[in-house]
Design a protein around this motif. Structure first.
Motif: not given
Length: 238
Positions: A70-80
């Protein structure tokens, strides 16, 4: 911006998400609806990196993110956001949002500026020095959104951010979502309140028993006999 292709997630013999496919265009608000147990949160968790898909593909701006942490996905521009909000109760509102901003920048001065921007968007500046534990439910919901915005998302996943709000608070939250889209952020939203979904969404995807039941503009989906039978009921149609 987001491409989901034949996404599946099984828990033992149960397929919570079963070969679901849809796309989300840049600048769009896409509503995701369905009965409890339809697979909405499981799909969110797969997209956001909380759990790994069993099969299928999830692409964000063309890059495969299925199975990434999840931290990698967040850094790619996805927040939730999360349906059940869990702020750091003993931190101030400002410090809670700084935690989100530090995922975007390791420099504290920059993180503080990013946090202030998120507080401005969500209307939380007057409450920035309050302890999070003292916020009302609408305040905690806005704090959840502010923390996500502080990470710098291109795509924001909103999970039932209206739950528990009164009609006045819901109207304010609807305006906030529209403002977020105006700022250039694409939105995928799960919500049970049909008035909310139909008023903010450009398109709607309906899940039922883990499968995609329908997809289209709000008017088309709300009048689909299969959607009415499986989810909305005849009272909604009336």
């Amino acid at each position: 911006m987001l491409e989901i292709d034949r996404l599946s997630r099984a828990f033992g013999g149960l397929k919570a998400v079963n070969e679901v496919s849809f796309t989300l265009q840049r600048g769009e608000i896409l509503g995701l609806i369905g009965p409890n147990g339809a697979g909405k949160t499981t799909l969110f968790n797969c997209v956001a990196g909380a759990i790994k898909p069993s099969s299928g593909s999830i692409r964000l701006e063309g890059a495969e993110i299925g199975g990434l942490k999840s931290h990698r996905v967040c850094r790619m521009g996805l927040g939730r956001t999360y349906q059940i909000v869990r702020p750091f109760n003993n931190l101030t509102v400002f410090d809670n949002v700084i935690v989100g901003a530090l995922n975007r920048s390791r420099r504290m001065q920059e993180a503080r500026l990013l946090a202030m921007d998120a507080l401005q968007v969500t209307g939380l500046i007057p409450m920035k020095d309050m302890l999070a534990v003292n916020l009302t439910l609408p305040g905690r919901k806005r704090l959840e959104i502010a923390r996500a915005l502080a990470t710098g998302p291109k795509l924001l996943l909103l999970d039932e951010v209206m739950a528990g709000l009164n009609p006045t608070e819901i109207e304010a939250a609807i305006e906030l979502i529209r403002d977020i889209r105006k700022s250039g952020i694409t939105v995928l939203i799960v919500e049970h309140l049909m008035r909310v979904i139909t008023s903010v969404s450009d398109r709607i995807v309906v899940l039922h028993h883990g499968q995609k039941l329908a997809e289209g503009d709000p008017a088309t989906v709300m009048n689909d006999p299969a959607v009415i039978e499986a989810y909305l009921g005849e009272d909604f149609l009336a």
